[in-house]
Design a protein around this motif. Structure first.
Motif, PDB file in Angstrom:
ATOM      1  N   VAL A 174     -53.412 -44.320 -52.143  1.00  0.00           N
ATOM      2  CA  VAL A 174     -53.693 -44.985 -50.826  1.00  0.00           C
ATOM      3  C   VAL A 174     -52.599 -46.327 -51.227  1.00  0.00           C
ATOM      4  CG1 VAL A 174     -54.999 -46.630 -49.558  1.00  0.00           C
ATOM      5  CG2 VAL A 174     -56.015 -44.470 -50.544  1.00  0.00           C
ATOM      6  N   LYS A 175     -51.826 -46.591 -50.115  1.00  0.00           N
ATOM      7  CA  LYS A 175     -50.864 -47.793 -50.100  1.00  0.00           C
ATOM      8  C   LYS A 175     -51.388 -48.495 -48.787  1.00  0.00           C
ATOM      9  CE  LYS A 175     -46.217 -49.105 -49.375  1.00  0.00           C
ATOM     10  NZ  LYS A 175     -46.545 -50.050 -48.386  1.00  0.00           N
ATOM     11  N   ASN A 176     -52.155 -49.455 -49.115  1.00  0.00           N
ATOM     12  CA  ASN A 176     -52.730 -50.305 -47.920  1.00  0.00           C
ATOM     13  C   ASN A 176     -52.011 -51.597 -48.028  1.00  0.00           C
ATOM     14  OD1 ASN A 176     -54.417 -51.708 -46.201  1.00  0.00           O
ATOM     15  ND2 ASN A 176     -56.416 -51.251 -47.270  1.00  0.00           N
ATOM     16  N   SER A 177     -51.265 -51.866 -46.762  1.00  0.00           N
ATOM     17  CA  SER A 177     -49.910 -52.824 -46.633  1.00  0.00           C
ATOM     18  C   SER A 177     -50.641 -54.045 -45.947  1.00  0.00           C
ATOM     19  CB  SER A 177     -48.925 -52.093 -46.241  1.00  0.00           C
ATOM     20  OG  SER A 177     -47.720 -53.242 -46.200  1.00  0.00           O
ATOM     21  N   TYR A 178     -50.485 -55.281 -46.194  1.00  0.00           N
ATOM     22  CA  TYR A 178     -50.710 -56.434 -45.707  1.00  0.00           C
ATOM     23  C   TYR A 178     -49.466 -57.438 -45.560  1.00  0.00           C
ATOM     24  CZ  TYR A 178     -55.592 -55.036 -46.538  1.00  0.00           C
ATOM     25  OH  TYR A 178     -56.614 -54.457 -46.503  1.00  0.00           O
ATOM     26  N   ARG A 179     -49.326 -58.221 -44.559  1.00  0.00           N
ATOM     27  CA  ARG A 179     -48.300 -59.132 -44.588  1.00  0.00           C
ATOM     28  C   ARG A 179     -48.857 -60.226 -43.753  1.00  0.00           C
ATOM     29  NH1 ARG A 179     -44.065 -55.531 -41.692  1.00  0.00           N
ATOM     30  NH2 ARG A 179     -44.237 -56.002 -39.591  1.00  0.00           N
ATOM     31  N   LYS A 180     -48.156 -61.441 -43.784  1.00  0.00           N
ATOM     32  CA  LYS A 180     -48.495 -62.703 -42.851  1.00  0.00           C
ATOM     33  C   LYS A 180     -48.118 -62.267 -41.513  1.00  0.00           C
ATOM     34  CE  LYS A 180     -50.336 -65.296 -46.244  1.00  0.00           C
ATOM     35  NZ  LYS A 180     -51.640 -65.619 -46.305  1.00  0.00           N
TER      36      LYS A 180
END
Length: 134
Positions: free
Chosen positions: A118-124
């Motif tokens: 799993v690659k769970n991506s977050y960015r501002k």
């Protein structure tokens, strides 16, 4: 018999980040399990946009580069703890309309058998800016 990597390291996460910056889908997919999941930073669902399975994940990765042809993840920092890990980075990219994005972000990973499941991506969430890169 080939060596099978069963433990993910920060060196592996850096190689994964390097593949993102090369826009190298084949290399990226070599780090992922067959039944991998990519939860994108943006999208209509609470998890962003969910891509499940290697074909869908590859398409999701390619969509990022189609949206931001000059996409780059800089100043990468990584840590691994058991079957979980995090990569922090500064994302920069320019959309087709010329607006630029520059934001902090991170990926939260789940690993299985030495690969990324799993690659769970977050960015501002910062408004895009017009004009040339700094």
């Amino acid at each position: 018999m080939a060596n099978v990597i069963t433990e993910v390291t920060t060196d592996m996460l850096q190689a994964f980040a390097d593949a993102w910056n090369r826009h190298d889908a084949d290399a990226l997919m070599s780090f992922m399990t067959e039944d991998c999941v990519f939860e994108a930073s943006a999208g209509p669902d609470v998890c962003g946009t969910l891509y499940a399975g290697s074909e869908a994940v590859r398409a999701g990765f390619s969509e990022v580069w189609a949206t931001f042809p000059d996409a780059h993840w800089g100043s990468a920092r990584h840590f691994v703890c058991g079957n979980r890990g995090v990569s922090e980075w500064i994302f920069t990219g320019t959309r087709a309309d010329g607006t630029r994005v520059e934001v902090n972000g991170c990926d939260v990973f789940t690993f299985r058998a030495g690969k990324i499941a799993v690659k769970n991506s977050y960015r501002k969430n910062r408004p895009p800016v017009s004009g040339p890169k700094r």
